[in-house]
Design an enzyme around this catalytic site. Structure first.
Site, short mmCIF file in Angstrom:
data_model
loop_
_atom_site.label_atom_id
_atom_site.label_comp_id
_atom_site.label_asym_id
_atom_site.label_seq_id
_atom_site.Cartn_x
_atom_site.Cartn_y
_atom_site.Cartn_z
N TYR A 1 16.61 2.59 8.23
CA TYR A 1 16.16 2.19 6.88
C TYR A 1 14.77 1.57 6.96
O TYR A 1 14.54 0.62 7.72
CB TYR A 1 17.16 1.19 6.30
CG TYR A 1 17.07 0.97 4.81
CD1 TYR A 1 17.90 1.68 3.94
CD2 TYR A 1 16.20 0.04 4.27
CE1 TYR A 1 17.86 1.46 2.58
CE2 TYR A 1 16.15 -0.18 2.90
CZ TYR A 1 16.98 0.53 2.06
OH TYR A 1 16.94 0.30 0.70
N TYR B 1 12.18 6.77 -1.87
CA TYR B 1 13.04 5.59 -1.77
C TYR B 1 14.25 5.81 -2.66
O TYR B 1 14.19 5.61 -3.87
CB TYR B 1 12.26 4.35 -2.20
CG TYR B 1 13.08 3.07 -2.26
CD1 TYR B 1 13.39 2.36 -1.11
CD2 TYR B 1 13.52 2.56 -3.48
CE1 TYR B 1 14.12 1.18 -1.17
CE2 TYR B 1 14.24 1.38 -3.55
CZ TYR B 1 14.55 0.70 -2.39
OH TYR B 1 15.27 -0.46 -2.46
#
Lengths: 393, 131
Positions: free
Chosen positions: A294, A344
């Site tokens: 991430y 995102y």
């Protein structure tokens, strides 16, 4: 029956909308489209779905999505808290449900207009004044002006640099790798737009020590997965991405983005996730040919490598140097371009990339012939989660 | 200011303190442990009986940032934000004022002051401690 989740469930279908800066549709519609695409991908029908899982932050409830899809009945529905830390845990919830027979076909979904609608990168009075303990916790940061994700991460990054001698250019190695991978991914917002470390260093300061190119994009889009039992997955059209391990983690004195009161601050919650992933799977970091980590902010990618055991404490700057995390390097990361390069979507698009690597359909393929597993993580700085997906159950 | 703090039964003492020019730290009445941010139970001993001490108001920068983007309501950017290790042994976030960004560093000694917003709220602010 052994008490393990490992190998009991699989991601059978993946689906997404386009990733953009202005979808022009409602957040609910994005989740509908992503779910329809994921069902189509694995040859299942709406009437097969009996479970739905999403993030606490998602604005589209399970029942709203069920209504739009035409799902007649739900036997299982669940939500995971803590922002992007929820991503891999939605799959864990689904896997536990199908492994235990609580449900048969569970969809994990996330859809938002995070650029054209509610932008998470902004200072949000609403977040500061939630009527719950998160709001009370934010009383110790927001009123002083510490409230954007970049600022909360910059505080950790500064201390990491001080303690281990890391530099801004070390963080930049992550941005360069992500953007190189995005450059060959037609679905990435930054398709065909690679950057150099000089571009990174020259980008404007957002919150010192973080440059603009240390920060992920803001994006609109939806992503969904269909999770079924391993047995059922073998009868469906796509090669199964077996859930070899699935874990959540929260650390000592845990806060949301502001776990500042521990001696060493850092992200020990990802260490909790890592230890559990290795325990469940019986694998080690050396068994991973690549990973999807991430990457809302570059410093946390370095800190994750350390927490997950890919290198020792303070050794990540050396680990990521010289193209080691790019395709062809020792541990390619974020081969879709990550959230800096592709989009995102709160970590959900990273899970999709792990599935594509397992299937062999990534635009930046990494060979899984000898080591058939991929590790993927969820949001950092928050209570978080992770998965190991595999070609074999 | 940015936003007003959410105040609950477990944190009222702190904000009453800032209105009285005091930086108050929760103290467990059973084991004596100091704690910030506060809460209803002592993580060290489990006691629910708690009070507070008034901090000396001095501390050392543990980490810091210079916030340049995006805008913060009612703030002129950049602002300086620090994690401060108080001399009593607890850590808190604060805004550092009256200091050039290039002068802020880890290890710098700071002294608290209080910025009165209105009759119901004062915020702690931090300045470089006088030598």
């Amino acid at each position: 029956m052994s008490r393990t989740l490992s190998g009991k469930a699989a991601i059978a279908g993946i689906g997404a909308t386009e990733f953009s800066k202005a979808s022009g549709r409602s957040e609910l519609q994005l989740s509908v489209e992503a779910t329809q695409a994921a069902l189509s991908d694995c040859g299942l029908a709406v009437c097969d779905v009996d479970g739905l899982v999403t993030f606490t932050m998602d604005t589209s409830s399970e029942i709203a999505l069920a209504r739009e899809l035409g799902v007649p009945e739900l036997r299982f529905f669940s939500r995971i808290n803590y922002g992007g830390g929820a991503a891999c845990a939605t799959v864990q919830q689904a896997a536990m449900a199908v492994a235990t027979g609580v449900a048969d076909v569970v969809v994990a979904y996330r859809g938002f207009n995070e650029r054209s609608g509610n932008r998470f990168g902004q200072y949000s009075a609403g977040v500061a004044q939630q009527v719950n303990t998160n709001g009370l916790d934010n009383a110790w940061t927001y009123p002083f002006g510490l409230g954007t994700p970049a600022a909360t991460v910059a505080m950790q990054a500064r201390r990491y640099m001080h303690t281990y001698g890391a530099t801004s250019a070390d963080f930049g190695a992550v941005a360069v790798a992500d953007r190189r991978h995005a450059a060959s991914n037609p679905n990435a917002f930054f398709y065909d737009k690679p950057i150099t470390i000089e571009d990174h260093q020259a980008s404007k300061m957002i919150v010192e020590p973080l440059h603009l190119l240390d920060c992920c994009q803001e994006s609109d889009g939806g992503q969904a997965f269909v999770i079924v039992s391993a047995e059922r997955a073998r009868d469906l059209p796509q090669p199964p991405a077996y859930v070899t391990a699935a874990a959540q983690g929260s650390g000592p004195d845990q806060f949301v983005m502001t776990s500042y009161y521990r001696d060493d601050i850092g992200i020990p919650e990802m260490g909790v996730v890592g230890r559990e992933l290795w325990r469940q799977s019986g694998l080690t970091p050396d068994d991973m040919p690549m990973a999807v980590l991430y990457d809302h902010f570059t410093p946390y990618v370095l800190m994750q490598l350390e927490e997950l055991g890919f290198c020792g404490r303070g050794e990540a700057p050396g680990f990521v140097a010289d193209g080691a995390i790019e395709v062809g390097g020792r541990l390619p990361l974020n081969t879709h371009g990550g959230q800096l390069g592709e989009a995102y979507i709160h970590g959900m698009n990273g899970i999709a990339e792990a599935v594509r690597q397992v299937r062999g359909t990534s635009v930046n393929p990494v060979s899984l012939d000898d080591r058939p597993h991929v590790l993927v993580t969820a949001g950092t700085g928050v209570p978080t989660s992770g998965l190991i997906l595999g070609r074999e159950a | 200011m940015a936003v007003r703090p959410m105040v609950g039964l477990d944190s009222t003492y702190f904000w009453e303190g800032t209105l009285a020019d005091q930086l108050r730290l929760q103290r467990c009445n059973n084991c004596g442990a100091l704690r910030h941010p506060p809460g209803p139970a002592c993580p060290d001993c489990g006691a629910l009986d708690r009070g507070f001490v008034v901090a000396a108001g001095t501390g050392t920068v543990f980490s810091f940032v210079v916030h340049r983007h995006p805008p913060i309501p009612d703030k002129e950017l950049p602002i300086l934000l620090a994690l401060i290790d108080l001399d009593e042994g607890v850590r808190m976030v604060g805004e550092v004022v009256d200091l050039a960004p290039e002068e802020l560093r880890i290890g710098l000694r700071l002294q608290v002051g209080f910025n009165r917003i209105d009759d119901e709220l004062a915020l702690p602010v931090w300045r470089k401690a006088e030598a």
